[in-house]
Write a protein that holds these residues in place. Structure first.
Motif, PDB file in Angstrom:
ATOM      1  N   THR A  14      27.816  48.875 -15.683  1.00  0.00           N
ATOM      2  CA  THR A  14      28.758  48.985 -16.784  1.00  0.00           C
ATOM      3  C   THR A  14      30.168  48.824 -16.231  1.00  0.00           C
ATOM      4  OG1 THR A  14      28.874  51.409 -16.589  1.00  0.00           O
ATOM      5  CG2 THR A  14      27.302  50.500 -18.168  1.00  0.00           C
ATOM      6  N   ALA A  33      21.209  56.295 -28.154  1.00  0.00           N
ATOM      7  CA  ALA A  33      22.183  55.222 -27.959  1.00  0.00           C
ATOM      8  C   ALA A  33      21.865  54.081 -28.907  1.00  0.00           C
ATOM      9  CB  ALA A  33      22.154  54.720 -26.515  1.00  0.00           C
ATOM     10  N   ILE A  35      23.014  49.803 -29.814  1.00  0.00           N
ATOM     11  CA  ILE A  35      23.776  48.584 -29.599  1.00  0.00           C
ATOM     12  C   ILE A  35      23.556  47.699 -30.817  1.00  0.00           C
ATOM     13  CG2 ILE A  35      21.883  47.463 -28.325  1.00  0.00           C
ATOM     14  CD1 ILE A  35      24.072  46.004 -26.690  1.00  0.00           C
ATOM     15  N   THR A  50      22.790  42.494 -21.358  1.00  0.00           N
ATOM     16  CA  THR A  50      22.886  43.755 -22.093  1.00  0.00           C
ATOM     17  C   THR A  50      21.508  44.260 -22.504  1.00  0.00           C
ATOM     18  OG1 THR A  50      23.332  42.520 -24.140  1.00  0.00           O
ATOM     19  CG2 THR A  50      25.229  43.384 -22.943  1.00  0.00           C
ATOM     20  N   TYR A 178      26.976  51.472 -27.195  1.00  0.00           N
ATOM     21  CA  TYR A 178      26.930  50.559 -26.045  1.00  0.00           C
ATOM     22  C   TYR A 178      27.204  49.137 -26.512  1.00  0.00           C
ATOM     23  CZ  TYR A 178      24.878  47.754 -22.278  1.00  0.00           C
ATOM     24  OH  TYR A 178      24.667  46.828 -21.293  1.00  0.00           O
ATOM     25  N   CYS A 204      31.196  56.085 -25.168  1.00  0.00           N
ATOM     26  CA  CYS A 204      31.166  54.619 -25.195  1.00  0.00           C
ATOM     27  C   CYS A 204      30.873  54.054 -23.804  1.00  0.00           C
ATOM     28  CB  CYS A 204      32.493  54.058 -25.699  1.00  0.00           C
ATOM     29  SG  CYS A 204      32.946  54.642 -27.344  1.00  0.00           S
ATOM     30  N   LEU A 205      29.915  53.164 -23.741  1.00  0.00           N
ATOM     31  CA  LEU A 205      29.595  52.443 -22.512  1.00  0.00           C
ATOM     32  C   LEU A 205      29.850  50.965 -22.751  1.00  0.00           C
ATOM     33  CD1 LEU A 205      28.008  55.138 -21.929  1.00  0.00           C
ATOM     34  CD2 LEU A 205      26.387  53.712 -20.663  1.00  0.00           C
TER      35      LEU A 205
END
Length: 344
Positions: A14, A33, A35, A50, A178, A204-205
């Motif tokens: 990351t 999490a 995305i 990702t 993410y 937040c990543l």
């Protein structure tokens, strides 16, 4: 697995964590999490990096949701017309499942949700109106500037985009948001305003954005700048062979970035080494257990681009091969989702 080990898995590869202390606290429990992907153009190797990260989340015991953000795809300057949203959403789900499996994880452990399943609900819509009433145009535009297609006169859909993405965090009950570092502006807005709308500021990543093969930023509209998931081994070899990869230079070197963020993590999962085949007269084959050793040899001149590229191309092609095979069984879906490319 203790918290420190989970933290290492979740944060590796990351670019930024906001904030690590908050993430560490979450990992003492069982966080979730998410995305999101707006189903616009075909998925490519940049998406795969990702997707591979989701395998780390799962291994660390984090619940994972993938949002197929169909409405977002239309709001962003109509990148996906309404009549193509269903087909493209289905294609994205198939491609993402294949990438997760290729990365060594079980796609059945991931929950898939489409935006239209909840973004049209009354509660969500009313909260979006509340946000719209409290958020200035300039604040929304600044948050979306790295994600939404810009113009001197932005469309209203692009200004709603970051507000909806903020509400998605709440609707999906996600502790961790993410995405690529280009999403940073939107998620900083989320951290700022979500607590005033019944949600919690997400941890937040952010993943790094990989360079294009032609140097500089990867471009979805430039075929030579990226490897597509449907590219044949010959096409991959040709693209990597022509890629920007000057001897001893790391900056904007997409070949090395692909090795670092995709190939080596997958090889590590498989328990395999990266082998650079080289004639005996030039020192014979080189065997690498980790990316740092490749980078060191490349910087020193021990590893020349002419030797690196063919081996990198073969390794990249091998990594995407299960995805390529899966999509080869979906010719009708591809034609429906991208008629301009695959239609008759």
């Amino acid at each position: 697995m203790d918290t420190a080990e989970r933290l290492d898995l979740v944060t590796r590869h990351t670019q930024e964590v906001v904030t690590e202390d908050e993430l560490t606290e979450l990992l003492d429990d069982d966080p979730s999490a998410y995305i999101g992907y707006a189903p616009t153009g075909e998925m490519h190797i940049g998406h795969f990096t990702t997707m591979r990260k989701l395998a780390d989340f799962l291994q660390a015991g984090v619940d994972v949701t993938v949002l197929i953000a169909d409405l977002h795809a239309h709001l962003d300057d109509n990148k996906s017309p309404f009549d193509l949203l269903d087909a493209r959403s289905e294609y994205y789900e198939v491609a993402i499942e294949a990438m997760i499996a290729a990365a060594g994880a079980d796609p059945d452990d991931v929950e898939f949700v489409r935006g239209t399943e909840f973004q049209l609900d009354e509660e969500y819509t009313l909260e979006m109106y509340r946000m719209a009433a409290e958020t200035t145009i300039s604040r929304s535009q600044r948050a979306a500037s790295e994600v939404v297609r810009e113009s001197e006169s932005p469309k209203l859909g692009g200004l709603l985009y970051p507000l909806m993405q903020t509400l998605d965090v709440k609707a999906l009950d996600a502790d961790i948001a993410y995405g690529g570092v280009d999403q940073r502006g939107i998620y900083m807005l989320s951290r700022e305003i979500l607590p005033d709308h019944g949600g919690q500021s997400p941890v937040c990543l952010f993943a790094p954005l990989l360079s294009g093969l032609s140097g500089g930023k990867m471009s979805a509209s430039e075929a030579a700048s990226k490897v597509n998931l449907t590219d044949s081994p010959e096409a991959v070899e040709e693209k990597i062979g022509q890629a920007y990869c000057p001897a001893g230079e790391l900056e904007d070197n997409g070949v090395l970035e692909y090795l670092d963020h995709l190939v080596f993590p997958v090889l590590d999962e498989r328990g395999e080494d990266f082998v650079v085949e080289r004639p005996e007269e030039y020192g014979g084959d080189l065997v690498y257990e980790d990316y740092d050793a490749v980078e060191a040899d490349f910087l020193s001149g021990e590893l020349h681009p002419a030797d690196l590229k063919p081996s990198a191309a073969a390794a990249i092609s091998d990594v995407i091969d299960p995805v390529r095979e899966r999509l080869a069984d979906e010719t009708d879906l591809l034609a429906e989702a991208y008629p301009e490319t695959y239609g008759e």
